[in-house]
Design a protein around this motif. Structure first.
Motif, PDB file in Angstrom:
ATOM      1  N   GLY A 320       0.847  -1.135   0.071  1.00 12.73           N
ATOM      2  CA  GLY A 320       0.060   0.004   0.117  1.00 12.73           C
ATOM      3  C   GLY A 320       0.955   1.344  -0.076  1.00 12.73           C
ATOM      4  O   GLY A 320       0.482   2.231  -0.496  1.00 12.73           O
ATOM      5  N   ASP A 322       3.823   1.403  -1.286  1.00 16.58           N
ATOM      6  CA  ASP A 322       4.458   1.561  -2.926  1.00 16.58           C
ATOM      7  C   ASP A 322       3.150   2.296  -3.597  1.00 16.58           C
ATOM      8  O   ASP A 322       3.663   2.965  -4.442  1.00 16.58           O
ATOM      9  CB  ASP A 322       4.739   0.133  -3.469  1.00 16.58           C
ATOM     10  CG  ASP A 322       5.608  -0.545  -2.526  1.00 16.58           C
ATOM     11  OD1 ASP A 322       6.114   0.105  -1.630  1.00 16.58           O
ATOM     12  OD2 ASP A 322       5.873  -1.778  -2.846  1.00 16.58           O
ATOM     13  N   TYR A 323       2.117   1.900  -3.501  1.00 16.54           N
ATOM     14  CA  TYR A 323       1.053   2.420  -4.076  1.00 16.54           C
ATOM     15  C   TYR A 323       0.879   4.026  -3.974  1.00 16.54           C
ATOM     16  O   TYR A 323       0.627   4.839  -4.779  1.00 16.54           O
ATOM     17  CB  TYR A 323      -0.282   1.887  -3.962  1.00 16.54           C
ATOM     18  CG  TYR A 323      -0.399   0.556  -4.611  1.00 16.54           C
ATOM     19  CD1 TYR A 323       0.084   0.446  -5.766  1.00 16.54           C
ATOM     20  CD2 TYR A 323      -1.107  -0.585  -3.831  1.00 16.54           C
ATOM     21  CE1 TYR A 323      -0.061  -1.135  -6.280  1.00 16.54           C
ATOM     22  CE2 TYR A 323      -1.225  -1.643  -4.255  1.00 16.54           C
ATOM     23  CZ  TYR A 323      -0.375  -2.088  -5.499  1.00 16.54           C
ATOM     24  OH  TYR A 323      -0.666  -3.293  -5.956  1.00 16.54           O
ATOM     25  N   GLU A 324       0.994   4.519  -2.782  1.00 14.72           N
ATOM     26  CA  GLU A 324       1.206   5.892  -2.247  1.00 14.72           C
ATOM     27  C   GLU A 324       2.168   6.814  -2.877  1.00 14.72           C
ATOM     28  O   GLU A 324       2.095   7.781  -3.215  1.00 14.72           O
ATOM     29  CB  GLU A 324       1.239   6.002  -0.871  1.00 14.72           C
ATOM     30  CG  GLU A 324      -0.057   5.713  -0.005  1.00 14.72           C
ATOM     31  CD  GLU A 324      -1.490   6.351  -0.249  1.00 14.72           C
ATOM     32  OE1 GLU A 324      -1.331   7.674  -0.573  1.00 14.72           O
ATOM     33  OE2 GLU A 324      -2.298   5.722  -0.660  1.00 14.72           O
ATOM     34  N   GLU A 326       3.648   5.887  -5.776  1.00 18.88           N
ATOM     35  CA  GLU A 326       3.443   5.968  -6.959  1.00 18.88           C
ATOM     36  C   GLU A 326       2.537   7.083  -7.557  1.00 18.88           C
ATOM     37  O   GLU A 326       2.356   7.884  -8.286  1.00 18.88           O
ATOM     38  CB  GLU A 326       2.620   4.553  -7.409  1.00 18.88           C
ATOM     39  CG  GLU A 326       2.660   4.537  -9.195  1.00 18.88           C
ATOM     40  CD  GLU A 326       2.149   3.302  -9.456  1.00 18.88           C
ATOM     41  OE1 GLU A 326       1.181   3.347 -10.166  1.00 18.88           O
ATOM     42  OE2 GLU A 326       2.228   2.080  -8.992  1.00 18.88           O
ATOM     43  N   LYS A 327       1.378   7.318  -6.472  1.00 18.08           N
ATOM     44  CA  LYS A 327       0.488   8.544  -6.453  1.00 18.08           C
ATOM     45  C   LYS A 327       1.052   9.572  -6.526  1.00 18.08           C
ATOM     46  O   LYS A 327       0.814  10.765  -7.016  1.00 18.08           O
ATOM     47  CB  LYS A 327      -0.575   8.264  -5.468  1.00 18.08           C
ATOM     48  CG  LYS A 327      -1.630   7.146  -5.906  1.00 18.08           C
ATOM     49  CD  LYS A 327      -3.062   7.229  -4.986  1.00 18.08           C
ATOM     50  CE  LYS A 327      -2.919   7.593  -3.537  1.00 18.08           C
ATOM     51  NZ  LYS A 327      -4.047   6.874  -2.651  1.00 18.08           N
TER      52      LYS A 327
END
Length: 643
Positions: A320, A322-324, A326-327
């Motif tokens: 999660g 990593d996704y942040e 990326e965002k």
């Protein structure tokens, strides 16, 4: 002897099947309960997991972000060996486990797994690399796919589709080969796979289709054969952790409630020794993809475990963060650019995420100096081509505080910026823990074990401490990333240690019952020769959240609708709801069919007794139907993957 009335009723069911039913019936209700008291005593099979003896137990922890195996010989169960060290580890990351990454050649043949896959992919020529299939973090697909089946696809980094089952089977085949090679080297001769009991760990919150998918992948990989299903145990990750944590000695863990290793016990004392009859503890398994919470109670004298509350959690693992990240990159450089960059320069994207990973591990609550993340040269170069201005310019004009451009060509993140990337994921975990501790079943928790790779994060540790405020002792094993692996080996050596689980689903079969005015809905009524039947009745074997002893068998007796029936068909259904009345209710799905051929046999009694049994095993459920008169038997594994 059968009364005239009874034989008439049996014919009625047969007629009802022969003519289209006025009820909107969902299938052929070919059976009816033999008597109102058709519920029989439940048996527990004490030998549910014995069977052939194995020389060694090998456990595979197939993780979202990293994977590994460990083993122990059955004649030296105290000695757990973790796999040999791998080549190509990352700086700042201990490499007992290897990244869960896989590389296939352009013609879709297995090439490599782990660091080897990552390094090969990275060293490929950028043009050539677009033809190769590289996959990472693909395990989450089994959790997030609503209608998982044998045909579910995954997407490789270059956007191409591959069958999930093939990828999982390739990965398991790789571990099988590595482990057998290591065992052969140790024993100085060819090691036979038949001497190995395999254990694969899965998250407890996975739904049944995902658990079955792992078993199917194991069959496909040649790890075990369908003929010997008991050679493979599917273990639940937090249960494995739980088994290991009970055996911890004090020098093997940190009690962060007091931040000392000893806290009043002697260092050689077992936590298990500090745990007494009836002690309750929570295992919080924080992995890369999911967070799993289980509540266990110790049952002495043998120290068996009982699950007190059904496993809960969610997709709140460390990816999660990593996704942040990326965002955040999308916010600075634009979603359009990031999407293009991932497809056009997939290997450079992987490099960027590796660089982020090591900085992520350096995040801590009291950190004051910034974290630098190396941007790959091709990122800087491709961005200039794509936008016509520099990365530095993009950072200056984006209104993202806390992230600056350093003269050495790095993204410089203020610690607050890094902590904010952790926040959504940690908030989810804390919210879930708070809800769990509010449940009446979850009071007087003596210990909270924090395990899994993400448990190493000081930010997460601090958040859990703040939430609990001293209500339980928080224990973190030293080798926290290997806890599940070692516990899975212990489970494989003694599968009987977990005695009671909570059923995640309600199971039953579809039957016909006598119609009762006021109890049954009129649209389910079927009238034949003056007798009224209710169709689509769900006859419950076990309800969701009910305690089930491992290996427990539930039996019911039925009789065929038509005495002359040659084949008796019994449909097994399941639902997440605790109370189910009819198989036609929303959320009820068919998960198995038993076809019992009774042709060419005579029943000594007019009403042939068909016993139906369901055995609740480790993560599999087996169903069986027996024609009592002739002992003819048919077995089926409950299938959650057929759509």
């Amino acid at each position: 002897m059968m009364t005239e009335k009874e034989s008439a009723t049996d014919n009625i069911i047969a007629d009802a099947m022969a003519t289209p039913s006025p009820a909107k019936s969902m299938g052929d209700p070919g059976i009816t309960p033999l008597s109102p008291s058709h519920i029989q005593q439940n048996d527990t099979d004490p030998d549910a997991h014995t069977g052939p003896s194995f020389v060694v137990v090998v456990a595979i922890d197939f993780g979202t972000t990293s994977s590994g195996y460990a083993y122990a010989f059955t004649n030296e169960p105290e000695c757990i060996h973790t796999m040999r060290r791998w080549e190509g580890g990352d700086p700042g990351v201990s490499n007992q486990k290897t990244p869960t990454t896989i590389l296939l050649t352009p013609d879709r043949k297995f090439h490599s797994f782990g660091y080897a896959a990552r390094d090969t992919y990275h060293d490929l020529d950028p043009i050539e690399s677009k033809q190769w299939l590289y996959l990472e973090k693909f395990k989450m697909k089994l959790h997030t796919t609503a209608n998982l089946s044998i045909d579910t696809d995954l997407h490789a980094a270059n956007g191409k589709r591959v069958k999930a089952l093939d990828i999982f089977a390739y990965a398991l085949a790789f571990f099988k080969e590595q482990a057998l090679k290591e065992l052969s080297d140790q024993s100085g001769g060819e090691f036979d796979n038949n001497d190995v009991r395999w254990v694969i760990t899965v998250p407890a919150i996975w739904k049944m289709p995902a658990k079955q998918f792992m078993r199917e992948a194991a069959y496909k990989s040649g790890l075990v054969s369908r003929e010997n299903p008991e050679q493979l145990i599917i273990a639940l990750e937090p249960e494995a952790a739980s088994i290991y944590c009970r055996k911890l000695r004090l020098h093997q863990m940190v009690d962060i409630s007091s931040r000392t290793t000893q806290n009043g016990f002697s260092p050689t004392e077992n936590v298990g020794a500090a745990m007494t009859q009836g002690d309750r503890y929570v295992v919080v398994d924080c992995g890369g993809g999911t967070v799993d919470l289980t509540v266990h109670q110790i049952r002495l004298p043998e120290g068996h475990l009982k699950e007190l509350y059904k496993a809960s959690g969610g997709p709140y693992g460390s990816i999660g963060i990593d996704y942040e990240f990326e965002k955040l990159l999308c916010k600075i450089f634009g979603q359009d650019f990031i999407d293009q960059f991932k497809i056009k320069r997939p290997a450079a994207w992987v490099d960027l995420m590796i660089a982020f990973e090591s900085r992520k591990r350096a995040a801590a609550p009291d950190r004051t100096n910034p974290l630098n993340i190396n941007l790959p040269f091709s990122f800087i170069d491709y961005y200039k081509k794509f936008r016509g201005h520099s990365v530095e310019h993009a950072l200056r004009k984006s209104n993202v505080d806390f992230v600056k451009w350093s003269s050495q060509g790095m993204l410089r993140m203020n610690p607050d910026a890094m902590n904010s990337l952790f926040k959504p994921t940690i908030d989810h975990i804390i919210q879930h823990l708070t809800e769990l501790f509010d449940k009446p079943e979850v009071c007087h928790i003596k210990f909270l074990f924090l395990v899994g790779g993400f448990a190493e994060s000081p930010l997460l540790q601090q958040a859990v401490q703040n939430m609990l405020q001293g209500r339980s002792r928080i224990i973190i094993p030293h080798d926290v990333g290997l806890t599940i692996l070692k516990g899975a080996v212990l489970f494989g050596l003694d599968p009987g240690v977990i005695k009671v689980r909570r059923s995640p689903l309600t199971y039953g079969v579809g039957v016909l019952n006598r119609f009762v005015e006021g109890k049954h809905p009129p649209e389910k009524m079927l009238v034949k020769d003056g007798t009224r039947w209710c169709t689509d009745v769900f006859d419950t074997f076990i309800a969701a959240d009910q305690s089930v002893a491992l290996g427990e068998t539930v039996k019911r007796s039925y009789t065929p609708a038509k005495p002359s029936q040659q084949v008796i068909v019994i449909h097994v259904y399941c639902s997440e709801k605790e109370k189910v009345g009819f198989i036609s209710e929303p959320g009820v799905r068919k998960c198995g069919t038993l076809r019992l051929d009774v042709s060419g046999t005579e029943s000594p009694v007019a009403r042939r007794e068909i016993q139906t049994l369901m055995q609740f095993g480790d993560t599999e459920i087996r169903a069986m139907a027996v024609d009592v008169a002739t002992s003819r038997t048919v077995k089926a594994s409950i299938d959650f993957l057929s759509q």
